[in-house]
Design a protein around this motif. Structure first.
Motif, short mmCIF file in Angstrom:
data_model
loop_
_atom_site.label_atom_id
_atom_site.label_comp_id
_atom_site.label_asym_id
_atom_site.label_seq_id
_atom_site.Cartn_x
_atom_site.Cartn_y
_atom_site.Cartn_z
N ALA A 49 0.91 -1.08 0.02
CA ALA A 49 -0.07 -0.06 -0.01
C ALA A 49 0.80 1.18 -0.14
O ALA A 49 0.66 2.23 -0.66
CB ALA A 49 -0.84 0.13 1.19
N ILE A 50 1.87 1.28 0.79
CA ILE A 50 2.79 2.27 1.05
C ILE A 50 3.42 2.61 -0.58
O ILE A 50 3.54 3.64 -0.99
CB ILE A 50 3.81 2.21 2.03
N CYS A 51 3.97 1.57 -1.17
CA CYS A 51 4.54 1.49 -2.49
C CYS A 51 3.59 2.22 -3.41
O CYS A 51 3.82 3.12 -4.33
CB CYS A 51 5.15 0.35 -2.96
N LEU A 52 2.31 1.74 -3.68
CA LEU A 52 1.19 2.21 -4.44
C LEU A 52 1.07 3.77 -4.20
O LEU A 52 1.06 4.57 -5.17
CB LEU A 52 -0.06 1.40 -4.32
N ILE A 53 0.86 4.09 -2.94
CA ILE A 53 0.70 5.36 -2.70
C ILE A 53 1.75 6.42 -3.12
O ILE A 53 1.67 7.46 -3.81
CB ILE A 53 0.35 5.54 -1.37
N LEU A 54 3.17 5.82 -2.91
CA LEU A 54 4.13 6.71 -3.15
C LEU A 54 4.50 6.78 -4.71
O LEU A 54 4.66 7.78 -5.12
CB LEU A 54 5.36 6.20 -2.34
N ARG A 55 4.21 5.79 -5.21
CA ARG A 55 4.23 5.71 -6.84
C ARG A 55 3.29 6.70 -7.39
O ARG A 55 3.61 7.40 -8.09
CB ARG A 55 4.03 4.21 -7.12
N ASP A 56 2.17 6.58 -6.94
CA ASP A 56 1.04 7.42 -7.74
C ASP A 56 1.43 9.01 -7.33
O ASP A 56 1.24 9.70 -8.11
CB ASP A 56 -0.41 7.21 -6.99
N TYR A 57 1.96 9.26 -6.04
CA TYR A 57 2.10 10.59 -5.60
C TYR A 57 3.32 11.05 -6.46
O TYR A 57 3.53 12.36 -6.93
CB TYR A 57 2.40 10.46 -4.32
N LEU A 58 4.47 10.32 -6.55
CA LEU A 58 5.77 10.73 -7.09
C LEU A 58 5.73 10.83 -8.74
O LEU A 58 6.05 11.73 -9.43
CB LEU A 58 6.65 9.83 -6.69
N ARG A 59 4.67 10.10 -9.30
CA ARG A 59 4.03 10.19 -10.65
C ARG A 59 3.42 11.39 -10.91
O ARG A 59 3.80 12.44 -11.75
CB ARG A 59 3.50 9.01 -11.28
N ALA A 60 2.59 11.79 -9.92
CA ALA A 60 1.81 12.88 -10.09
C ALA A 60 2.47 14.21 -10.23
O ALA A 60 2.47 15.36 -10.73
CB ALA A 60 0.68 12.90 -9.10
N LYS A 61 3.42 14.02 -9.25
CA LYS A 61 4.44 15.51 -9.09
C LYS A 61 5.59 15.31 -10.12
O LYS A 61 6.35 16.41 -9.96
CB LYS A 61 5.18 15.39 -7.63
N GLY A 62 5.71 14.31 -10.87
CA GLY A 62 6.56 14.30 -12.11
C GLY A 62 8.03 13.77 -11.60
O GLY A 62 9.01 13.97 -12.40
N TYR A 63 8.13 12.89 -10.51
CA TYR A 63 9.31 12.48 -10.31
C TYR A 63 9.70 11.11 -10.63
O TYR A 63 10.74 10.62 -10.74
CB TYR A 63 9.57 12.58 -8.59
N LEU A 64 8.71 10.61 -11.21
CA LEU A 64 8.62 9.12 -11.75
C LEU A 64 7.91 9.21 -13.03
O LEU A 64 7.12 10.05 -13.28
CB LEU A 64 7.73 8.12 -11.04
N PRO A 65 8.59 8.68 -14.11
CA PRO A 65 8.01 8.79 -15.65
C PRO A 65 6.45 8.12 -15.52
O PRO A 65 6.40 7.08 -14.79
CB PRO A 65 9.03 8.00 -16.50
N ARG A 66 5.70 8.58 -16.10
CA ARG A 66 4.38 7.95 -16.55
C ARG A 66 4.64 6.73 -17.18
O ARG A 66 5.42 6.63 -18.25
CB ARG A 66 3.34 9.00 -17.12
#
Length: 68
Positions: A49-66
């Motif tokens: 759950a932590i990984c899912l939340i972090l992944r979505d947040y970091l993608r939304a903020k532009g830190y992870l590629p879509r």
């Protein structure tokens, strides 16, 4: 900024695993409850759950590629 784990022990002393975990990351009670509920609804572990939340947040903020 210095991590308190680095400064609160005498030289050469190592913290226990529980002490390292507690000092490394503390989740406030209201977030822990929400995380537990999210994990139950999504039928995943708290770690997942932590990984899912972090992944979505970091993608939304532009830190992870879509993902395309």
């Amino acid at each position: 900024m210095t991590d308190t784990a680095e400064t609160s022990l005498p030289p050469g002393a190592a913290p226990s695993e529980a002490e390292r975990d507690e000092e490394a990351f503390h989740i406030p009670d209201e977030l822990a409850l929400a995380l537990t509920e999210f994990a139950a609804v999504e039928q995943v572990s708290r770690g997942e759950a932590i990984c899912l939340i972090l992944r979505d947040y970091l993608r939304a903020k532009g830190y992870l590629p879509r993902v395309t």
